[in-house]
Enzyme design. Sequence first.
Site: not given
Lengths: 301, 301, 318, 318
Positions: D47, D75, D136, D173, D257, D280
Amino acid sequence: MTTTAGDRVHSVRAEVIAAAAAGDYRHLVFLAPEIAAAARPGQFVALAVGGDTSGLLLRRSFSIHRVDPGTGTVEIVVADAGPGTRWITRLVAGEAVEVLGPLGVPFPVPDEPTPCVLLGGGYGSAPMFWLAKVLQDKGCHVDLVLGAATQDRLFGADLADRVPLTVTTDDGSAGITGRVTDPLSDLLRTSGATLAYACGPMPMLRAVTQVCRPLGVSAYVAVEESMACGIGVCMTCVLPVVGADGVTRMSRSCVEGPTFDGARVRWEAIADGRVAVPGDCLGSPASLAALNHAAAQGSSR
Amino acid sequence: MTTTAGDRVHSVRAEVIAAAAAGDYRHLVFLAPEIAAAARPGQFVALAVGGDTSGLLLRRSFSIHRVDPGTGTVEIVVADAGPGTRWITRLVAGEAVEVLGPLGVPFPVPDEPTPCVLLGGGYGSAPMFWLAKVLQDKGCHVDLVLGAATQDRLFGADLADRVPLTVTTDDGSAGITGRVTDPLSDLLRTSGATLAYACGPMPMLRAVTQVCRPLGVSAYVAVEESMACGIGVCMTCVLPVVGADGVTRMSRSCVEGPTFDGARVRWEAIADGRVAVPGDCLGSPASLAALNHAAAQGSSR
Amino acid sequence: MTVDLTADLGHGVLLPNPVLTASGCAANGKELHRLDDIAKIGAFVTKSVKRDPQSGRGTPRMAETPSGMLNSIGLQGPGIHAFVEHDLPWLRSVGARAIVSIAGESSAEFAEVARALVAAPDFDATVAAIEVNISCPNVANRGLVYACDPASSAEVLRLVVPEVPRSTPLFAKLTPDVTDITVIAEAALSAGAQGLTMINTLLGIRIDTERMRPHLFGLTGGLSGPAIRPVAVRAIWQVYAAMRAGRIPTAPIIGVGGVRTGEDALELTLAGASAVQVGTAIFNDPLSPWRVARELGDLLHARGIPRYDDLVGVAHDH
Amino acid sequence: MTVDLTADLGHGVLLPNPVLTASGCAANGKELHRLDDIAKIGAFVTKSVKRDPQSGRGTPRMAETPSGMLNSIGLQGPGIHAFVEHDLPWLRSVGARAIVSIAGESSAEFAEVARALVAAPDFDATVAAIEVNISCPNVANRGLVYACDPASSAEVLRLVVPEVPRSTPLFAKLTPDVTDITVIAEAALSAGAQGLTMINTLLGIRIDTERMRPHLFGLTGGLSGPAIRPVAVRAIWQVYAAMRAGRIPTAPIIGVGGVRTGEDALELTLAGASAVQVGTAIFNDPLSPWRVARELGDLLHARGIPRYDDLVGVAHDH
Ligand SMILES: Cc1cc2nc3c(=O)[nH]c(=O)nc-3n(C[C@H](O)[C@H](O)[C@H](O)COP(=O)(O)OP(=O)(O)OC[C@H]3O[C@@H](n4cnc5c(N)ncnc54)[C@H](O)[C@@H]3O)c2cc1C
Ligand SMILES: Cc1cc2nc3c(=O)[nH]c(=O)nc-3n(C[C@H](O)[C@H](O)[C@H](O)COP(=O)(O)OP(=O)(O)OC[C@H]3O[C@@H](n4cnc5c(N)ncnc54)[C@H](O)[C@@H]3O)c2cc1C
Ligand SMILES: Cc1cc2nc3c(=O)[nH]c(=O)nc-3n(C[C@H](O)[C@H](O)[C@H](O)COP(=O)(O)O)c2cc1C
Ligand SMILES: Cc1cc2nc3c(=O)[nH]c(=O)nc-3n(C[C@H](O)[C@H](O)[C@H](O)COP(=O)(O)O)c2cc1C
Ligand code: FES
Ligand code: FES
């Protein structure tokens, strides 16, 4: 009182053994021996919904109603609340469903015989009969209160054959008219209970905690937060809980809960379907700003 | 020979009356009286797949195997080719499915008795028995050729009780070893047929057309292009077809087909799972460039 | 309680209900009219039309994707002259309200198409508004989509605006494939667009893993369907919020992207849409334009909300 | 035939198989290890971690969407010091290969996090690569996401590069929410990124139609899941094509993705990805990282393809 947070989680394709209506709910029995063997009251399972062609990715969570390690069966009680649960309520015996479990920390059970009051709201009653049995096996005296909006949304009044039972409904269609928390103070006093367990909607859990706290009664509550993963990896199911060190953290209800000591939950942050981050929570924007401010002061000295 | 392109399309929730295996296929019967009353051979229906929670949005198309306007039933034959068809092959009697139809232009049927040869490849056989009956009722002599890769993928050999039948399989597991088109020239000659009808994979339809054309035989073919809507609104299902005016257009196989006069299809543009736009097609990039060039020349004069 | 579903597109254009078809998902009306009366649809948005007839691309032109699809049609169509001669009179004959979507490979072509449309005998009786599909490639600018660039977007509008009477509002249709959609919205509105339609499809690719090559003949396709609804809601939200904050001119927004149910239509409305289009959902359920309007009415009725128009952008207040 | 699934991330980093977890979808390993051995996963991506502990946002933090979901976690995490003290030793103890994702509110914070990570005793033994999550918000630049701006993207990389040994490749990323992702890719690579991870989530909003307000506490969320796979494939394709054409520096791409199956992983690979992350899909099936690798191996076996690495970008040749 131990937890199972580090134990193995099983992902199984389980056959539905029986499915039947229970008032407004659907009572489902499926075969999942690994889960049945390991589960304890207060834990839950997560079911994938919609089958092979499903556009619904996320699993749906359900308290375990009871297990039978002998037959390997696991039971849940499901309310039709939306597309995912609707799909589940249409399952029939013989079909299969993907089940993940056992998940979460079970209700802590006292080592010594202790009088307890158990409260279930709506389908929140589901785990209470099994919990009652486990407590009784430990020699605890158990009083049970079941409440719901209406009689049809009351689950399991017929299952409480070995437990003193009080029933409440909002509309008076069964038992006492009122909230499940209404009879609580009296029951605590008459039974001398020092432990309460509750499962149901958030406002009920808060109310239970509020009744218990001034009386010095510990209230363990099973919360229901929206969950994406159920196994602690996504961080969606959090609520602010005060740790043993007195620090509030946004704690994952799927692995650090769903059972919590009600006194440790920061109820005031939870309202209207939302949970705010308390200003004093570890890593909150407010606390980080204070930290940076202090650092800046420190460096300017 | 008339078409039904302007007729009403029905969108119905149909109950599955029967579902059974037929070799490698699934034979489905459902109740859709409006469709059964209106359909003619060569037309198709489009089924929604996956139910309420489906992530598959597009309908799947199937030739109508036959209808019974009396009982209101419509029948299709389905190969498990992917997630959508797999879902359909798992339907059981009593379940419901969303059906749209009748769709497309049926096979043109001659007004006078005319000897015909009918060819079906794989599940492309499905509409041929019904077509044969309609033609026979008009007094036409009908020969039927069914072909498939293997016996299990041959559909309906047992249904051809009133029609002279030739069977071919690629592997020789039933009938003559070879392609469905192999016996065609001989049959056309012996029967004196001036009309052929074919349904099956694109290479087969092309081959049928190529055999028929030099013999002066009209070949009507039912094509199978990937379709998003089935009703003519999305423009995904096109292939280049020469119109009565001699102009090639990218024609929608769902409303201008799926049955086409094979001689009008620009087969050379169709290869390897792709259809190219012929340079002389109306509105092709090449023809527009030429148009602009001519306009520029004109204005410069 | 009767629910007033009237949708207000500005400049006096009122529609009996706010549910429209999306351009390219309903052809030019005849086909859908075989299922139900298209005059009952809030407004019928036609397939984007260019000057000349267009063959469109080769096939495969579509790929199904999870809760959506990719399309790569290439604006196949009859060209504006055949459209004016055949399609517009037909739309008029059935009493449909049309919003005509126009496209072009150059800003001059857009203007030419608009001119031919406005000159049509059926224009006044049938055309409620014009949708300017600037989410298509600009041949002069290396095929870059107009709506990816504020200057190209503005140029198209500047050339189209003088061709069209002010009583026929121009809606610029935007792509979500940009870093900041409010910049493009501002460019289009400042150049004279009287409203915005959002969103067009997202650029996507599908690989055929069997053949190990791109699945679509045209390589890239446009992603549409329920899968993209959160992106549509976000785009509408951002632009509506910029309007409320006075950062860009205020104008009606027509929402589009993944609408399948009355509740979906309500979602786009609450984010800021004054009307809503149904596109890909038509392929799943060709009756969806009518059904969505009915469901929307039922929802409002059940919640005791008398007027649809009162709901536009309301989620910004809570 | 045995299939060689080795994935090559450049700079000598070889992974036993190309299927990784996606940052933020598998926490830091302990939880998933309750289901199967995370040392068997190609690499475990942690993470995104910032300098200080983070509470994350209020809830609701997620909304299910068709074939996908929106998340707005903010986050939440322990901060790099606790990460280095607790998580990294644990990852080492189980023998996992880690790719550590780092984030920051300023480019200086990114560098600070990288420095603390590289200084960790377990760094060499455990960290195969670093993922720099520039998707981010940049607090200094009005909260605009770094990867929406080439200059901000480059600045982060420029400050992080000197902190990290060259044998630990840096993967930037990227977000797909930009007009031209190849511009950002070029900025990151030119500033010293040795690879790219694509894509992060798409910006989306969901409205709660009952309460008539945004559903997520944080208003916007990131859209992920199979719904966005066509966008991921497109982004990978565009950047890989730009590399082949020599328009931007060549470097390995990690695809992410909407991957749910071995075939999905193959799709991203054929478009240009040298390895693939599963995000996901883990929420649907927590065993998916292992399953996808197995399915990918089976697919290659069935098609007689001996080496995974030979398939990278192959669809560009057909
Ligand atoms: C620990 C736990 C135990 C539960 N036990 C039971 C039980 O015994 N019986 C029962 O009927 N229900 C129970 N629930 C609630 C049940 O999970 C939700 O009703 C269900 O997820 C709703 O899914 P849906 O598709 O029907 O509704 P939708 O509203 O369409 O769901 C949309 C999304 O939101 C999530 N969601 C919506 N409501 C809830 C909710 N109340 N809790 C968690 N996630 C939600 C869903 O998982 C899904 O991702 C429990 C929830 C939790 C977290
Ligand atoms: C006019 C017509 C008649 C047909 N008749 C029959 C029949 O009688 N029996 C039968 O078994 N099949 C028939 N098909 C083919 C059938 O529609 C496809 O096999 C089916 O759509 C595949 O869906 P899937 O989800 O199983 O496969 P997938 O490959 O996963 O489908 C993905 C997408 O591609 C489309 N697609 C894939 N293959 C085809 C195809 N061959 N034709 C059209 N669309 C395709 C699907 O509709 C879907 O949108 C017919 C197709 C057409 C166009
Ligand atoms: C097959 C197809 C064709 C389309 N053609 C056009 C078009 O010609 N002009 C246009 O502006 N948009 C076109 N679109 C985009 C839609 O109008 C709409 O903006 C987009 O699909 C998102 O809405 P949806 O999710 O409801 O489909 C097309 C979409 C599809 C699926
Ligand atoms: C709940 C959740 C949390 C995420 N957290 C992060 C994160 O911390 N850092 C990051 O770079 N990406 C994060 N992502 C994005 C994923 O890593 C991934 O790029 C994206 O979800 C697309 O992949 P998927 O469709 O497989 O999920 C997160 C995604 C989700 C769903
Ligand atoms: S539901 Fe994912 S962390 Fe709790
Ligand atoms: S399938 Fe849509 S036009 Fe034919």
